[in-house]
Motif scaffolding. Structure first.
Motif, PDB file in Angstrom:
ATOM      1  N   ILE A  36      -5.132   4.403  10.925  1.00  0.00           N
ATOM      2  CA  ILE A  36      -5.720   4.491   9.586  1.00  0.00           C
ATOM      3  C   ILE A  36      -5.038   3.504   8.631  1.00  0.00           C
ATOM      4  O   ILE A  36      -5.710   2.741   7.935  1.00  0.00           O
ATOM      5  CB  ILE A  36      -5.595   5.929   9.033  1.00  0.00           C
ATOM      6  CG1 ILE A  36      -6.507   6.861   9.827  1.00  0.00           C
ATOM      7  CG2 ILE A  36      -5.934   5.967   7.545  1.00  0.00           C
ATOM      8  CD1 ILE A  36      -6.244   8.343   9.554  1.00  0.00           C
ATOM      9  N   ILE A  37      -3.726   3.500   8.595  1.00  0.00           N
ATOM     10  CA  ILE A  37      -3.044   2.650   7.617  1.00  0.00           C
ATOM     11  C   ILE A  37      -3.055   1.178   8.009  1.00  0.00           C
ATOM     12  O   ILE A  37      -2.946   0.320   7.144  1.00  0.00           O
ATOM     13  CB  ILE A  37      -1.604   3.127   7.337  1.00  0.00           C
ATOM     14  CG1 ILE A  37      -0.717   3.016   8.569  1.00  0.00           C
ATOM     15  CG2 ILE A  37      -1.599   4.532   6.791  1.00  0.00           C
ATOM     16  CD1 ILE A  37       0.740   3.342   8.335  1.00  0.00           C
ATOM     17  N   SER A  38      -3.222   0.879   9.275  1.00  0.00           N
ATOM     18  CA  SER A  38      -3.231  -0.530   9.676  1.00  0.00           C
ATOM     19  C   SER A  38      -4.586  -1.177   9.492  1.00  0.00           C
ATOM     20  O   SER A  38      -4.696  -2.396   9.550  1.00  0.00           O
ATOM     21  CB  SER A  38      -2.765  -0.670  11.128  1.00  0.00           C
ATOM     22  OG  SER A  38      -3.659  -0.054  12.012  1.00  0.00           O
ATOM     23  N   ARG A  44       0.836  -1.198   0.000  1.00  0.00           N
ATOM     24  CA  ARG A  44       0.000   0.000   0.000  1.00  0.00           C
ATOM     25  C   ARG A  44       0.872   1.250   0.000  1.00  0.00           C
ATOM     26  O   ARG A  44       1.984   1.241   0.514  1.00  0.00           O
ATOM     27  CB  ARG A  44      -0.882   0.042   1.231  1.00  0.00           C
ATOM     28  CG  ARG A  44      -1.941  -1.031   1.227  1.00  0.00           C
ATOM     29  CD  ARG A  44      -2.661  -1.030   2.522  1.00  0.00           C
ATOM     30  NE  ARG A  44      -1.797  -1.768   3.462  1.00  0.00           N
ATOM     31  CZ  ARG A  44      -2.195  -2.274   4.605  1.00  0.00           C
ATOM     32  NH1 ARG A  44      -3.410  -2.097   4.999  1.00  0.00           N
ATOM     33  NH2 ARG A  44      -1.376  -2.930   5.367  1.00  0.00           N
ATOM     34  N   VAL A  45       0.314   2.322  -0.544  1.00  0.00           N
ATOM     35  CA  VAL A  45       0.969   3.619  -0.563  1.00  0.00           C
ATOM     36  C   VAL A  45      -0.068   4.657  -0.161  1.00  0.00           C
ATOM     37  O   VAL A  45      -1.227   4.569  -0.577  1.00  0.00           O
ATOM     38  CB  VAL A  45       1.518   3.959  -1.972  1.00  0.00           C
ATOM     39  CG1 VAL A  45       2.098   5.350  -2.013  1.00  0.00           C
ATOM     40  CG2 VAL A  45       2.542   2.930  -2.410  1.00  0.00           C
ATOM     41  N   TYR A  46       0.340   5.643   0.638  1.00  0.00           N
ATOM     42  CA  TYR A  46      -0.543   6.718   1.065  1.00  0.00           C
ATOM     43  C   TYR A  46       0.148   8.053   0.848  1.00  0.00           C
ATOM     44  O   TYR A  46       1.370   8.146   0.895  1.00  0.00           O
ATOM     45  CB  TYR A  46      -0.895   6.593   2.559  1.00  0.00           C
ATOM     46  CG  TYR A  46      -1.606   5.315   2.882  1.00  0.00           C
ATOM     47  CD1 TYR A  46      -2.984   5.233   2.798  1.00  0.00           C
ATOM     48  CD2 TYR A  46      -0.899   4.183   3.262  1.00  0.00           C
ATOM     49  CE1 TYR A  46      -3.644   4.061   3.081  1.00  0.00           C
ATOM     50  CE2 TYR A  46      -1.550   2.999   3.550  1.00  0.00           C
ATOM     51  CZ  TYR A  46      -2.921   2.941   3.462  1.00  0.00           C
ATOM     52  OH  TYR A  46      -3.573   1.777   3.739  1.00  0.00           O
ATOM     53  N   ASP A  95      -2.179  16.438   9.996  1.00  0.00           N
ATOM     54  CA  ASP A  95      -2.361  17.120  11.273  1.00  0.00           C
ATOM     55  C   ASP A  95      -2.766  16.165  12.392  1.00  0.00           C
ATOM     56  O   ASP A  95      -2.998  16.573  13.519  1.00  0.00           O
ATOM     57  CB  ASP A  95      -3.374  18.261  11.139  1.00  0.00           C
ATOM     58  CG  ASP A  95      -4.752  17.782  10.701  1.00  0.00           C
ATOM     59  OD1 ASP A  95      -4.906  16.601  10.336  1.00  0.00           O
ATOM     60  OD2 ASP A  95      -5.674  18.619  10.708  1.00  0.00           O
ATOM     61  N   GLN A  96      -2.795  14.885  12.109  1.00  0.00           N
ATOM     62  CA  GLN A  96      -3.129  13.869  13.095  1.00  0.00           C
ATOM     63  C   GLN A  96      -1.873  13.403  13.823  1.00  0.00           C
ATOM     64  O   GLN A  96      -0.760  13.613  13.367  1.00  0.00           O
ATOM     65  CB  GLN A  96      -3.803  12.681  12.409  1.00  0.00           C
ATOM     66  CG  GLN A  96      -5.059  13.084  11.661  1.00  0.00           C
ATOM     67  CD  GLN A  96      -5.675  11.920  10.964  1.00  0.00           C
ATOM     68  OE1 GLN A  96      -6.298  11.090  11.610  1.00  0.00           O
ATOM     69  NE2 GLN A  96      -5.504  11.855   9.653  1.00  0.00           N
ATOM     70  N   THR A  97      -2.074  12.731  14.928  1.00  0.00           N
ATOM     71  CA  THR A  97      -0.935  12.174  15.660  1.00  0.00           C
ATOM     72  C   THR A  97      -0.406  10.947  14.928  1.00  0.00           C
ATOM     73  O   THR A  97      -1.141  10.326  14.139  1.00  0.00           O
ATOM     74  CB  THR A  97      -1.346  11.752  17.088  1.00  0.00           C
ATOM     75  OG1 THR A  97      -2.261  10.652  16.990  1.00  0.00           O
ATOM     76  CG2 THR A  97      -1.958  12.907  17.862  1.00  0.00           C
ATOM     77  N   PRO A  98       0.831  10.567  15.183  1.00  0.00           N
ATOM     78  CA  PRO A  98       1.343   9.325  14.575  1.00  0.00           C
ATOM     79  C   PRO A  98       0.476   8.114  14.909  1.00  0.00           C
ATOM     80  O   PRO A  98       0.290   7.241  14.074  1.00  0.00           O
ATOM     81  CB  PRO A  98       2.742   9.190  15.163  1.00  0.00           C
ATOM     82  CG  PRO A  98       3.153  10.591  15.475  1.00  0.00           C
ATOM     83  CD  PRO A  98       1.879  11.276  15.926  1.00  0.00           C
TER      84      PRO A  98
END
Length: 71
Positions: A67-69, A4-6, A58-61
């Protein structure tokens, strides 16, 4: 190479704030004679053309990881 790529989208003011942070190890890396170099516009256009999903920076890590997981 990747599953995946974001595209991590950031607005110019937040990018400037992060680039000038005293915690940054190389604070002058993205500065030239004209001021700050903002890379987002070119990358954002390419991501749109390639239908790459966008995530707001602007979100936290931790929020970004959630989101990505889940995709």
């Amino acid at each position: 190479m990747f599953d995946r790529v974001y595209f991590l989208r950031i607005d110019a003011e937040l990018q400037k704030k992060r680039l000038t942070s005293p915690d940054r190890p190389t604070p002058l890396m993205d500065v030239n004679d004209d001021g700050f170099i903002t890379w987002g516009d070119w990358f954002e256009q390419m991501a749109k053309e390639k239908n790459i999903p966008f995530i707001e920076a602007d979100q936290t890590p931790e929020q970004i990881f959630r989101i990505i997981s889940h995709k």
